[in-house]
Design a protein around this motif. Structure first.
Motif, PDB file in Angstrom:
ATOM      1  N   UNK A 159       0.825  -1.201   0.000  1.00  6.04           N
ATOM      2  CA  UNK A 159       0.000   0.000   0.000  1.00  6.04           C
ATOM      3  C   UNK A 159       0.865   1.259   0.000  1.00  6.04           C
ATOM      4  N   UNK A 160       1.950   1.247   0.775  1.00  6.07           N
ATOM      5  CA  UNK A 160       2.865   2.396   0.784  1.00  6.07           C
ATOM      6  C   UNK A 160       3.504   2.599  -0.587  1.00  6.07           C
ATOM      7  N   UNK A 161       3.788   1.502  -1.271  1.00  4.13           N
ATOM      8  CA  UNK A 161       4.407   1.612  -2.601  1.00  4.13           C
ATOM      9  C   UNK A 161       3.454   2.238  -3.621  1.00  4.13           C
ATOM     10  N   UNK A 162       2.145   2.173  -3.340  1.00  4.77           N
ATOM     11  CA  UNK A 162       1.186   2.803  -4.257  1.00  4.77           C
ATOM     12  C   UNK A 162       1.378   4.317  -4.320  1.00  4.77           C
ATOM     13  N   UNK A 163       1.949   4.900  -3.258  1.00  3.28           N
ATOM     14  CA  UNK A 163       2.255   6.335  -3.278  1.00  3.28           C
ATOM     15  C   UNK A 163       3.316   6.620  -4.338  1.00  3.28           C
ATOM     16  N   UNK A 183       3.986   4.705  -6.885  1.00  5.22           N
ATOM     17  CA  UNK A 183       3.382   4.400  -8.183  1.00  5.22           C
ATOM     18  C   UNK A 183       2.547   5.573  -8.683  1.00  5.22           C
ATOM     19  N   UNK A 184       1.810   6.202  -7.784  1.00  5.66           N
ATOM     20  CA  UNK A 184       1.010   7.366  -8.165  1.00  5.66           C
ATOM     21  C   UNK A 184       1.888   8.489  -8.680  1.00  5.66           C
ATOM     22  N   UNK A 185       2.960   8.793  -7.945  1.00  7.41           N
ATOM     23  CA  UNK A 185       3.871   9.865  -8.337  1.00  7.41           C
ATOM     24  C   UNK A 185       4.526   9.574  -9.686  1.00  7.41           C
ATOM     25  N   UNK A 186       5.022   8.353  -9.860  1.00 14.17           N
ATOM     26  CA  UNK A 186       5.709   8.020 -11.107  1.00 14.17           C
ATOM     27  C   UNK A 186       4.746   7.950 -12.285  1.00 14.17           C
ATOM     28  N   UNK A 187       3.527   7.516 -12.055  1.00 12.14           N
ATOM     29  CA  UNK A 187       2.540   7.521 -13.135  1.00 12.14           C
ATOM     30  C   UNK A 187       2.274   8.944 -13.621  1.00 12.14           C
ATOM     31  N   UNK A 188       2.221   9.891 -12.678  1.00 14.01           N
ATOM     32  CA  UNK A 188       2.052  11.293 -13.064  1.00 14.01           C
ATOM     33  C   UNK A 188       3.250  11.786 -13.866  1.00 14.01           C
ATOM     34  N   UNK A 189       4.459  11.435 -13.431  1.00 17.41           N
ATOM     35  CA  UNK A 189       5.671  11.860 -14.134  1.00 17.41           C
ATOM     36  C   UNK A 189       5.761  11.256 -15.534  1.00 17.41           C
ATOM     37  N   UNK A 190       5.125  10.096 -15.716  1.00 19.12           N
ATOM     38  CA  UNK A 190       5.125   9.436 -17.020  1.00 19.12           C
ATOM     39  C   UNK A 190       3.969   9.900 -17.906  1.00 19.12           C
ATOM     40  N   UNK A 191       3.105  10.754 -17.366  1.00 14.93           N
ATOM     41  CA  UNK A 191       1.952  11.209 -18.120  1.00 14.93           C
ATOM     42  C   UNK A 191       0.838  10.184 -18.202  1.00 14.93           C
ATOM     43  N   UNK A 192       0.882   9.172 -17.335  1.00 13.29           N
ATOM     44  CA  UNK A 192      -0.153   8.131 -17.309  1.00 13.29           C
ATOM     45  C   UNK A 192      -1.158   8.480 -16.210  1.00 13.29           C
ATOM     46  N   UNK A 193      -2.051   9.367 -16.519  1.00 15.72           N
ATOM     47  CA  UNK A 193      -2.946   9.906 -15.500  1.00 15.72           C
ATOM     48  C   UNK A 193      -3.991   8.883 -15.048  1.00 15.72           C
ATOM     49  N   UNK A 224      -3.584   5.884  -6.919  1.00 15.72           N
ATOM     50  CA  UNK A 224      -4.022   6.773  -5.855  1.00 15.72           C
ATOM     51  C   UNK A 224      -5.324   6.320  -5.237  1.00 15.72           C
ATOM     52  N   UNK A 225      -6.231   5.810  -6.079  1.00 18.12           N
ATOM     53  CA  UNK A 225      -7.497   5.290  -5.569  1.00 18.12           C
ATOM     54  C   UNK A 225      -7.290   4.069  -4.687  1.00 18.12           C
ATOM     55  N   UNK A 226      -6.363   3.199  -5.101  1.00 20.08           N
ATOM     56  CA  UNK A 226      -6.044   2.029  -4.283  1.00 20.08           C
ATOM     57  C   UNK A 226      -5.519   2.461  -2.920  1.00 20.08           C
ATOM     58  N   UNK A 227      -4.633   3.452  -2.918  1.00 15.70           N
ATOM     59  CA  UNK A 227      -4.048   3.903  -1.657  1.00 15.70           C
ATOM     60  C   UNK A 227      -5.128   4.457  -0.722  1.00 15.70           C
ATOM     61  N   UNK A 228      -6.023   5.241  -1.267  1.00 14.24           N
ATOM     62  CA  UNK A 228      -7.090   5.814  -0.439  1.00 14.24           C
ATOM     63  C   UNK A 228      -8.022   4.734   0.107  1.00 14.24           C
TER      64      UNK A 228
END
Length: 239
Positions: A74-78, A80-90, A97-101
């Motif tokens: 679950x912590x790693x999902x944070x 993943x969220x950040x890197x997905x944004x940096x990759x433009x994979x919104x 991010x939804x999984x983490x919440x």
């Protein structure tokens, strides 16, 4: 996290110069250096980490062990969220991010993976993949003391992901280092299941497995060649 910084800094320095070079034909030009480091890591694992993982697995009830594993995933999902944004994979960022919440709230700090049961599947990415999306070459294979196999690109990614992890934001040094140690042991338990698949030259097997695993991640699961020794087995997230 402070106890890891000298090694991470050294990795960053080693990676800075060659990371922008053209892709090498030989993925392991540093084999003469990598093999002694691999032997050192194997000894450290044999006498320290592996016994700790076996002991942890033996005394920890299965539901609790699964809960601890879910907590760290679950912590790693944070990340993943950040890197997905940096990759433009919104879409991927929204999914992670939804999984983490969901797992942090309904799943009680991630101990229960309710997101998967609700149809929000896990997604994995890291800064090594982000660098690949940005066009940074893979660079040669590198065996890092204590940290294991990397490429130059994934090594730099490890530094970034370490410093942007949830754990690094914890001010209490004892708590932070305890979480890091527990995560290390928990991850090693997962690798116990894969050891029976290793055959032949352990160094070459682990190197080739790691490189294929990384390239599959970079290509979102698509690989050019099939690594026959894997068969239909699923490898853990980290080798």
């Amino acid at each position: 996290m402070r106890i890891l910084r000298p090694t991470l800094l050294l990795l960053c320095l080693l990676s800075a110069a060659p990371v922008m070079a053209s892709e090498p034909v030989n993925p392991d030009p540093l084999e003469a250096i990598n093999r002694p480091i691999f032997i050192f890591n194997e000894r450290m694992d044999q006498y320290l980490l592996k016994p700790a993982a076996r002991g942890y697995h033996a005394i920890t009830p299965d539901p609790l062990e699964v809960g601890v594993d879910n907590f760290f995933r679950n912590l790693r999902d944070v990340n993943t969220t950040l890197n997905s944004l940096l990759q433009g994979k919104f879409g991927g960022a929204a999914q992670a991010g939804g999984r983490f919440l969901l797992n942090s709230t309904i799943g009680i700090l991630g101990l229960f993976d309710v997101a998967t049961r609700m149809g929000v599947e896990p997604l994995r990415t890291d800064f090594g993949q982000t660098l690949a999306v940005w066009g940074v070459p893979e660079g040669p294979y590198l065996m890092v003391p204590l940290f294991g196999p990397r490429t130059m690109r994934s090594g730099v990614g490890t530094v970034f992901d370490a410093y942007t992890s949830v754990e690094v934001a914890i001010d209490d040094v004892r708590l932070r280092n305890s979480l890091i140690g527990l995560e290390l042991v928990s991850s090693r338990v997962e690798l116990l299941k894969a050891e029976d698949l290793i055959s032949g030259d352990r160094y070459i097997f682990i190197r080739d497995a790691y490189l294929q695993q990384r390239r599959a991640l970079i290509n979102d699961g698509e690989v050019e060649d099939t690594f026959s020794d894997f068969g239909d087995e699923e490898w853990p997230d980290e080798l």
